[in-house]
Design a protein around this motif. Structure first.
Motif, mmCIF file in Angstrom:
data_model
loop_
_atom_site.group_PDB
_atom_site.id
_atom_site.type_symbol
_atom_site.label_atom_id
_atom_site.label_comp_id
_atom_site.label_asym_id
_atom_site.label_seq_id
_atom_site.Cartn_x
_atom_site.Cartn_y
_atom_site.Cartn_z
ATOM 1 N N GLY C 318 77.091 18.127 -1.457
ATOM 2 C CA GLY C 318 75.638 17.825 -1.850
ATOM 3 C C GLY C 318 74.950 19.109 -2.381
ATOM 4 N N LEU C 319 75.107 20.356 -1.242
ATOM 5 C CA LEU C 319 74.360 21.202 -1.124
ATOM 6 C C LEU C 319 74.906 22.182 -2.311
ATOM 7 C CD1 LEU C 319 73.511 22.075 2.454
ATOM 8 C CD2 LEU C 319 71.780 21.967 0.652
ATOM 9 N N ILE C 320 76.078 21.868 -2.556
ATOM 10 C CA ILE C 320 76.880 22.943 -3.634
ATOM 11 C C ILE C 320 76.407 22.497 -4.822
ATOM 12 C CG2 ILE C 320 79.060 23.699 -4.620
ATOM 13 C CD1 ILE C 320 80.044 23.511 -1.591
ATOM 14 N N ALA C 321 76.243 20.999 -4.981
ATOM 15 C CA ALA C 321 76.011 20.465 -6.186
ATOM 16 C C ALA C 321 74.649 21.057 -6.832
ATOM 17 C CB ALA C 321 76.240 18.928 -6.412
ATOM 18 N N PHE C 322 73.725 20.653 -5.605
ATOM 19 C CA PHE C 322 72.377 21.215 -5.616
ATOM 20 C C PHE C 322 72.159 22.483 -6.177
ATOM 21 C CE2 PHE C 322 67.995 22.658 -3.676
ATOM 22 C CZ PHE C 322 67.350 21.802 -4.550
ATOM 23 N N ALA C 323 72.658 23.609 -5.562
ATOM 24 C CA ALA C 323 72.675 24.829 -5.967
ATOM 25 C C ALA C 323 73.053 25.014 -7.356
ATOM 26 C CB ALA C 323 73.658 25.572 -4.861
ATOM 27 N N PHE C 324 74.443 24.170 -7.664
ATOM 28 C CA PHE C 324 74.863 24.541 -8.964
ATOM 29 C C PHE C 324 73.723 23.905 -10.122
ATOM 30 C CE2 PHE C 324 76.950 22.146 -12.657
ATOM 31 C CZ PHE C 324 77.778 22.884 -13.251
ATOM 32 N N SER C 325 73.091 22.798 -9.799
ATOM 33 C CA SER C 325 71.891 22.232 -10.635
ATOM 34 C C SER C 325 70.820 23.316 -10.895
ATOM 35 C CB SER C 325 71.470 21.050 -10.328
ATOM 36 O OG SER C 325 70.773 21.022 -9.187
ATOM 37 N N GLN C 326 70.654 24.134 -9.833
ATOM 38 C CA GLN C 326 69.607 24.986 -9.936
ATOM 39 C C GLN C 326 69.811 26.211 -10.624
ATOM 40 O OE1 GLN C 326 66.441 24.453 -8.471
ATOM 41 N NE2 GLN C 326 67.732 22.330 -8.482
ATOM 42 N N VAL C 327 71.152 26.697 -10.823
ATOM 43 C CA VAL C 327 71.259 28.086 -11.443
ATOM 44 C C VAL C 327 71.787 27.687 -12.881
ATOM 45 C CG1 VAL C 327 71.595 29.419 -9.305
ATOM 46 C CG2 VAL C 327 73.625 28.375 -10.461
ATOM 47 N N ILE C 328 72.695 26.608 -13.090
ATOM 48 C CA ILE C 328 73.437 26.343 -14.320
ATOM 49 C C ILE C 328 72.609 26.559 -15.714
ATOM 50 C CG2 ILE C 328 73.193 23.844 -14.399
ATOM 51 C CD1 ILE C 328 76.452 26.156 -14.721
ATOM 52 N N LEU C 329 71.259 25.875 -15.462
ATOM 53 C CA LEU C 329 70.481 25.921 -16.598
ATOM 54 C C LEU C 329 70.175 27.540 -17.168
ATOM 55 C CD1 LEU C 329 68.117 22.871 -15.569
ATOM 56 C CD2 LEU C 329 68.952 23.204 -17.891
#
Lengths: 173, 315, 404
Positions: C318-329
């Protein structure tokens, strides 16, 4: 058509926006006003019968110190008419009630038993037992706050007939 | 026109988000119950005409109401001060001067007969718990018990003021104010906190309130919350139905059903609304809003005309 | 020292000293905007004004707010809302502004994505915009702490716990961030500092960068057409305004900007006076209580989509997915491999990608608020996976895209 930049509607818009900006200043000004709770707290009630003759009491009203001095009969009889005019009289007793801030620059003068008056340490100003300035630099006597007498108590912040009378006589400050 | 189509797309998606996260999500999160109009239909209807004179004797009789309750209008003072009363009963028994005006008649009848049932807190006073409701049931004075209770209710109504003259503050103090404090109106469970000149007196008052609250905590299980902001935090629908039927919204709560009639309930809610958003502020908000809207409509019209003027040269 | 002639007007006097005529020319009368734009191009101006509204209302709130765990709640809900004249107005403007600024940011972002306004020299516009988005998120979060209600406290608790980085259990960092074991006085004070000083400074800096990044590539237009700005500007200046493909920012574009802005303000102040409830969450009207978690806790609506990417997974993924969503944009300009600058609807598979992405974001937002039970959990999980897959697929989809 270079004039479109200064077209008529542009000017109208400028005026309308200006009116809006001025309107917005109103709530801003009101927000800076003292709070209703501060204003409501701007009254101090003091029971004068608790004061001791010849002993200076300091009360607080609207954040400012207030001198309260119950004068002895001897002191009163030695006073000039000008001095007595500034006395608050309750049940035949004479009191000095004044804002304890030097009218020069706002320091608190100290009471001197010996001199029967007040000395301001900041710039050497002096006041007599009725708060009248006797030595420069203070330009005027200690200010008498609005008061109202109710029985043996006095309410600072409200104005009573005695205060109005002093105001008419021009002895408040 | 193309721009309007684009605007429609933007509005559509924005509204979709709004509707999903506000009305829909909050609808799922917070269950609501229907308003019953403060009718207390679950309590029996008593069709007996009471006689206030006989009721008076019963109310004042030995072991009856006045053993615990004061009735200021009838000259009966409290038997003990609020703090002592709270340590004996958990909460101060209310003064009955305006009870007849603010409580529903059917409710009052049921209350005198069986307090725990009328107050809807029987779950707290089961035989297993060993606890008894501090107000004892009226066992009857030898005659028809329903008639006797009807007489007592008639008496309470006879001494109470006209229900229309009850103020929101009175309704609130009677119904909620002995258990709940309201910081924003300076109300404590022991009454409105007076102004003290000396810090010490103020602290003594506060200490007494803390002691009272401790007694209340023992009685209720936990300290009933401050109500200053509750109207805003829970909303009108919740507050109204919670006052009417606490168990329906919060099963197992020790908050009793207070049994207000519709008129007094409305006043109580008004008090709570005012402590959250005073009426003067609500009026000022509407007034200011209309001024601002009027101004912005003019601004938008002038801005549109200016845009047309400037863009004439561009196309 | 330069030779200063006597000035014949105030304007000339200022011009001699501050070159205001040059500034006006560069920033306004000869700052060229394509004519082929729609009202979505006014979102920047609207954001600027909303930011100013937040700034002004914030100044007045700051005059009475008390950053103290014992008095913060009442200073907001009683002093400001009931005692201060027009305190409620500043609070409503600030709360509604904080919410609406994100609505406009999202509209602004999706406009950029739709028209491909992040490519061919415009990468830094996008990146600086994302920096602004992140800074605004920090501002929104830190500001949310200040009323010290139940939602403030528990959001502070939950979000700072993210710094423990899941199984790494870096509790020392969490305590360092809070300055305490739980959100307390030190916590409130430091978020207050961030909210009123550090992050506003950050926003001002990022706005400068955002504008500067816009200068050379110019703004995009509705068709992604490459315009020869020098040539078109020459036409405009020669008096052929109608033939030119560009217009001046002032007053041509400005006049439309102001019209769109005033319509926006009608919407904005309608919310301020009559529909502010959505911006003052009822849960936060209960004072903070460290011994009782509210039945439902959720972030403000603009954080819901990323919250929902965190929620349906086990802790670490969950945390990895969250971090992903924060930087990917932030990486969008580099993940879109197509050279086409055009509206999404003309870009084949990217059109599908765009609309699926938009709907997915909305689904995530809705599921982030709904209680995590039953069907909502499943929908949330699917939407979170779709989000990740969309971004993984983006380089491939755009690589295959036909050149327009």
């Amino acid at each position: 058509m270079e004039n479109s930049r200064r077209g008529f509607m542009g000017k109208v818009l400028g005026v309308v926006a200006g009116v809006g900006a001025i309107g917005a200043l109103y709530p801003m000004k009101r927000t800076w006003d003292p709070l209703p709770s501060v204003k409501a707290a701007g009254f101090t009630t003091v029971d004068l019968s608790e004061l001791e003759e010849g002993v200076l009491a300091i009360e607080k009203w609207r954040g400012k110190p207030i001198f309260m001095l119950k004068k002895s009969a001897a002191t009163v009889s030695a006073q000039t008419a000008e001095q007595t005019a500034r006395d608050v009289v309750v049940d035949g007793q004479h009191y000095l009630i004044a804002i304890a801030l030097c009218t020069h620059l706002g320091c608190i003068p100290a009471f001197s038993e010996a001199k029967k008056g007040f000395l301001c340490a900041c710039h050497g100003g002096e006041f007599d037992i009725s708060g009248i300035d006797t030595k420069a630099p203070p330009p005027s006597p200690l200010e008498i706050p609005p008061f109202k007498i109710a029985g043996s108590t006095v309410v600072l912040g409200e104005t009573g007939p005695e205060y109005e009378k002093m105001k008419e006589a021009g002895v408040l400050a | 026109m193309k721009e309007l189509k684009i605007l429609a797309v933007v509005v559509f998606f924005s509204l979709a988000v709004y509707i999903l996260v506000e009305p829909i999500a909050h609808g799922v999160m917070h269950k609501t119950i229907d308003k019953q109009g403060f009718a207390y239909k679950d309590l029996p209807d008593v069709n007996k005409k009471g006689d206030a004179t006989r009721g008076k004797d019963l109310v004042m009789g030995a072991g009856a109401c006045t053993g615990c309750h004061s009735i200021e209008v009838a000259g009966i003072a409290p038997t003990m001060d609020a703090l002592t009363a709270s340590s004996s009963y958990g909460v101060v028994p209310p003064d009955l001067s305006i009870a007849g005006a603010i409580y529903d008649e059917r409710f009052l009848h049921a209350l005198i007969k069986n307090p725990a049932k009328a107050l809807d807190v029987e779950h707290k006073f089961t035989p297993d718990s060993g606890k008894m409701h501090p107000m004892s049931s009226f066992g009857g004075a030898g005659g028809d018990i329903d008639q006797e209770i009807a007489d007592m209710v008639a008496y309470l109504k006879s001494i109470a003021p006209d229900s229309a003259s009850v103020t929101p503050t009175q309704a609130f103090e009677n119904a909620c104010g002995r258990c709940h404090e309201v910081r924003y109106t300076n109300w404590t469970q022991m009454g409105e906190k007076p102004k003290f000149k000396k810090e010490r007196d103020s602290l003594i008052y506060d200490a007494n309130v803390l002691d009272y609250q401790d007694n209340l905590k023992k009685y209720m299980g936990k300290l009933p919350p401050d109500l200053s902001m509750k109207y805003g935090a829970r909303g009108e629908q919740f507050m109204s139905t919670f006052v009417e039927n606490p168990q329906g919204l919060l099963h197992g709560t020790s908050m009793p059903r207070v049994g207000l009639n519709a008129e007094s309930a409305e006043k109580t809610l008004q008090y709570l609304h005012d402590s959250y958003e005073p009426q003067a502020m609500r009026e000022e908000r509407d007034r200011t809003g209309l001024w601002v809207m009027g101004f912005l409509l003019i601004l938008a019209s002038v801005a549109y005309l200016w845009k047309r003027e400037v863009w004439k040269d561009l196309h | 020292m330069a030779n200063f002639a006597k000035a014949n007007s105030v304007e000339e006097w200022l011009d001699q000293r501050l070159a205001i005529r040059t500034i006006r020319r560069v920033m306004s009368t000869e700052y060229w905007i394509p004519k082929n734009v729609n009202f979505l191009w006014a979102m920047g101006m609207i954001l600027m004004v909303t930011f100013k509204l937040l700034l002004v209302s914030g100044i007045f709130l700051l005059m009475y707010y008390q950053p103290n765990v014992d008095t913060a709640f009442d200073s907001v809900n009683y002093t400001i809302m009931q005692d201060v004249a027009y305190g409620w107005l500043w609070r409503h403007v600030h709360a509604v502004g904080a919410s609406v600024v994100f609505l406009i940011i999202y509209i602004h972002m999706f406009t950029g994505i739709y028209y491909g306004s992040y490519k061919k020299g415009r990468e830094l516009i996008w990146i600086s915009g994302m920096i602004l988005f992140i800074t605004f998120s920090g501002l929104a979060f830190s500001g949310y702490m200040l009323p010290w209600g139940q939602m403030s406290y528990w959001a502070g608790m939950v979000i700072t716990n993210l710094f423990s980085a899941g199984s790494l259990e870096l509790h020392g960092i969490v305590e360092w961030v809070r300055g305490d074991y739980v959100p307390g006085q030190a916590f409130l004070d430091r978020f207050f500092m961030q909210h009123v000083l550090l992050l506003p400074l950050g926003v001002l800096g990022a706005i400068g960068l955002h504008f500067a990044a816009l200068r050379l590539p110019h703004v995009n237009n509705q068709d992604g057409e490459e315009i020869n700005f020098e040539e078109e500007a020459a036409k405009y200046k020669a008096g052929k305004k109608k033939e030119s493909k560009v217009m001046a920012f002032g007053n041509d574009f400005l006049s439309k900007d102001i019209f769109v802005l005033s319509v926006f303000l009608i919407f904005f102040f309608y919310l301020v006076f009559w529909h502010y409830g959505f911006a003052l969450d009822p849960v936060n009207l209960d004072p903070a209580d460290g011994l009782k978690t509210p039945a439902h806790i959720y972030p403000e609506w603009y954080f819901l989509w990323s919250y929902e990417i965190l929620r349906p997974f086990p802790k670490d993924p969950g945390l990895i997915a969250f971090a992903f969503s924060q930087v990917i944009l932030l990486l969008l300009p580099f993940l879109d491999r197509s050279p086409n600058v055009a509206p999404a609807n003309r870009r084949g598979p990217f059109a599908i990608w765009f609309w699926v992405f938009l709907v997915d974001m909305i689904v995530l937002t809705a599921m982030g608020k709904l209680p995590p039970e039953g069907i909502f959990n499943t929908i949330g999980l699917v939407a979170a996976i779709v989000f990740i897959l969309l971004w993984v697929a983006l380089p491939f989809i755009t690589k295959l895209e036909k050149r327009l």
